[in-house]
Design a protein around this motif. Structure first.
Motif, PDB file in Angstrom:
ATOM      1  N   SER A  97     -10.978-105.670 -88.856  1.00  0.00           N
ATOM      2  CA  SER A  97      -9.803-106.440 -88.729  1.00  0.00           C
ATOM      3  C   SER A  97      -9.852-107.840 -89.325  1.00  0.00           C
ATOM      4  N   ILE A  98      -8.947-108.322 -89.818  1.00  0.00           N
ATOM      5  CA  ILE A  98      -8.954-109.718 -90.419  1.00  0.00           C
ATOM      6  C   ILE A  98      -8.949-110.591 -89.225  1.00  0.00           C
ATOM      7  N   ILE A 111      -3.645-115.394 -84.373  1.00  0.00           N
ATOM      8  CA  ILE A 111      -3.277-115.351 -85.531  1.00  0.00           C
ATOM      9  C   ILE A 111      -2.344-113.919 -85.670  1.00  0.00           C
ATOM     10  N   LYS A 112      -1.368-114.029 -86.534  1.00  0.00           N
ATOM     11  CA  LYS A 112      -0.450-112.899 -86.729  1.00  0.00           C
ATOM     12  C   LYS A 112      -1.127-112.119 -87.729  1.00  0.00           C
ATOM     13  N   ALA A 142     -12.545-125.515 -93.022  1.00  0.00           N
ATOM     14  CA  ALA A 142     -12.890-124.131 -93.270  1.00  0.00           C
ATOM     15  C   ALA A 142     -11.915-123.288 -93.918  1.00  0.00           C
ATOM     16  N   THR A 143     -12.285-122.573 -94.747  1.00  0.00           N
ATOM     17  CA  THR A 143     -11.182-121.665 -95.450  1.00  0.00           C
ATOM     18  C   THR A 143     -11.857-120.119 -95.500  1.00  0.00           C
ATOM     19  N   ARG A 144     -11.361-119.159 -95.900  1.00  0.00           N
ATOM     20  CA  ARG A 144     -11.600-117.699 -95.969  1.00  0.00           C
ATOM     21  C   ARG A 144     -10.644-117.037 -97.037  1.00  0.00           C
ATOM     22  N   GLN A 145     -11.434-116.075 -97.572  1.00  0.00           N
ATOM     23  CA  GLN A 145     -10.480-115.274 -98.498  1.00  0.00           C
ATOM     24  C   GLN A 145     -10.797-113.824 -97.905  1.00  0.00           C
ATOM     25  N   GLU A 199     -12.859-107.145 -96.759  1.00  0.00           N
ATOM     26  CA  GLU A 199     -14.117-108.122 -97.037  1.00  0.00           C
ATOM     27  C   GLU A 199     -13.701-109.454 -96.842  1.00  0.00           C
ATOM     28  N   ILE A 200     -14.356-110.252 -96.027  1.00  0.00           N
ATOM     29  CA  ILE A 200     -13.645-111.466 -95.857  1.00  0.00           C
ATOM     30  C   ILE A 200     -14.759-112.457 -95.927  1.00  0.00           C
TER      31      ILE A 200
END
Length: 275
Positions: free
Chosen positions: A103-104, A202-203, A140-143, A155-156
Motif C-alpha cells: 500500500s502507498i 491520505i486518499k 519530506a518527499t517521496r516517490q 516501490e516507495i
DNA sequence: CTTATTTGACCATG
DNA sequence: CATGGTCAAATAAG
C-alpha cells in the motif's frame, strides 16, 4: 564554499564510518561497538542532511533582477521566477530510503505534485511532498512507483525527513524500542516490531490509476523469489554474522523499520554487506 | 467557496 | 539532446 567543504568533511566521515562498519562485520567486534557505530553514522547522516538544507535554502536568495512573469507562449507557465543555482538537484541515492509496500499508505499525509513516465520503466512515477511543507517547512518527499516484479506492490523512495507534527505523532504511536534477534541455526530472523495499523488521512486515488497501467503486457516474467528490502537486509545480516546468536536493540529515534526513517538507506546497507 | 490532483511546460543535470 | 524532477494553470473534488 565553506558549506561545501563542511558537507565534504561530513561525507568523508560517513565514508570512513561505512568502512569501519564493513570491518566490524568481518571481524566480529562486540555489539556495543556496532551500536555506537550506528549512532555515529546516524549523527553524521543528520548533520549532512541539515547542512545540505542550509545550502539549499541559502541558494534561494533573490539575487537576480526581476524577470517577466510569463512568456507570451500560448500555454501556461512563467519564465523562471527565481534562478536557483543548482537548486534542482537530482535525488541522491545515498540519502534516500527505498521500500516496497503493498500500500502507498504509510500514515503520513502527502500531496502529489507530479507524475512522470520513466524511461525504461513500465509504470509512471508519482512525486509527493509532505502536506505541511509550507505550514511547517517540512522537507519530506517521496516517490512512488509500481513494482515491475510484483505489480500490486509499490516501490516507495523517501527523501528527507518529516519535521512536521505528524512525525512526532507517528513516532509516539510506535513501540519505544525494537529488538531484532538473529539466530544462526535457522534462516529465520525473528523480528519484533510493531506494524501499527495507522489510519491515514491520505486518499488513494491513483493507487488504482497506477495499477491500471499494468494491463498492457505480460511479457516479463514475474519472479516469485523477489524479496522485500527488509527481509533482504536481514538475510544479508544473517550471512555476515556467524556468531551463535545475538540481539540488537534500537531506539525509535535512530531507526524505524516500518516507517521509513532508517539511519542510512537500504541501498547503503546492500552496498555495505554485499561486497 | 477551499483544497487537492492532473498534466504539460520548464529546468537541472549528465 | 535525453532524462528525471518540479512548478503551476487548469481542473476536479469536497
Amino acid at each position: 564554499m565553506a558549506e561545501n567543504s563542511v558537507i565534504n568533511m561530513l561525507q568523508r566521515g560517513q565514508e570512513s564510518t561505512d568502512k569501519l562498519k564493513a570491518l566490524l562485520v568481518q571481524h566480529k567486534l562486540p555489539t556495543e561497538v556496532a551500536v555506537l557505530l550506528e549512532k555515529i553514522s546516524g549523527v553524521l547522516t543528520e548533520a549532512l542532511a541539515m547542512s545540505q538544507n542550509v545550502v539549499a535554502s541559502s541558494e534561494q536568495l533573490p539575487t537576480m533582477g526581476e524577470k517577466d512573469m510569463y512568456t507570451n507562449s500560448s500555454k501556461k507557465r512563467r519564465t523562471q521566477v527565481e534562478p536557483k543555482f543548482g537548486g534542482r538537484k537530482r535525488a541522491d541515492p545515498n540519502f534516500c530510503n527505498k521500500v516496497i509496500r503493498q500500500s502507498i499508505d504509510d500514515g503520513f499525509t502527502w500531496r502529489k505534485y507530479g507524475q512522470k513516465g520513466i524511461f525504461s520503466a513500465k509504470y509512471p512515477r508519482s512525486y509527493f511532498r509532505c502536506t505541511y511543507k509550507h505550514e511547517e517547512n517540512c522537507q519530506a518527499t517521496r516517490q512512488v512507483q509500481q513494482s515491475e516484479q510484483q505489480p500490486g506492490n509499490y516501490e516507495i523512495t523517501y527523501f528527507g525527513e518529516h519535521t512536521c507534527k505528524q512525525a512526532k505523532k507517528h513516532c509516539q504511536e510506535q513501540e519505544q524500542s525494537y529488538i531484532i534477534n538473529f539466530k544462526s541455526n535457522t534462516n529465520n530472523a525473528i523480528q519484533h516490531f510493531a506494524s501499527p495499523p495507522l489510519s491515514s488521512s491520505i486518499k488513494h486515488e491513483h493507487e488504482e490509476e497506477v495499477m491500471s497501467n499494468q494491463t498492457s503486457s505480460d511479457s516479463f516474467t514475474t519472479s516469485d523469489h523477489e524479496q522485500v528490502p527488509c527481509s533482504n537486509f536481514l538475510g544479508l545480516e544473517l550471512e555476515s554474522i556467524p556468531s551463535d546468536s545475538f540481539s540488537m536493540e534500537f531506539d525509535c529515534a535512530s531507526l524505524e523499520f516500518e516507517n521509513i526513517e532508517s539511519v542510512f538507506s537500504y541501498d547503503h546497507f546492500v552496498s555495505l554487506f554485499s561486497e
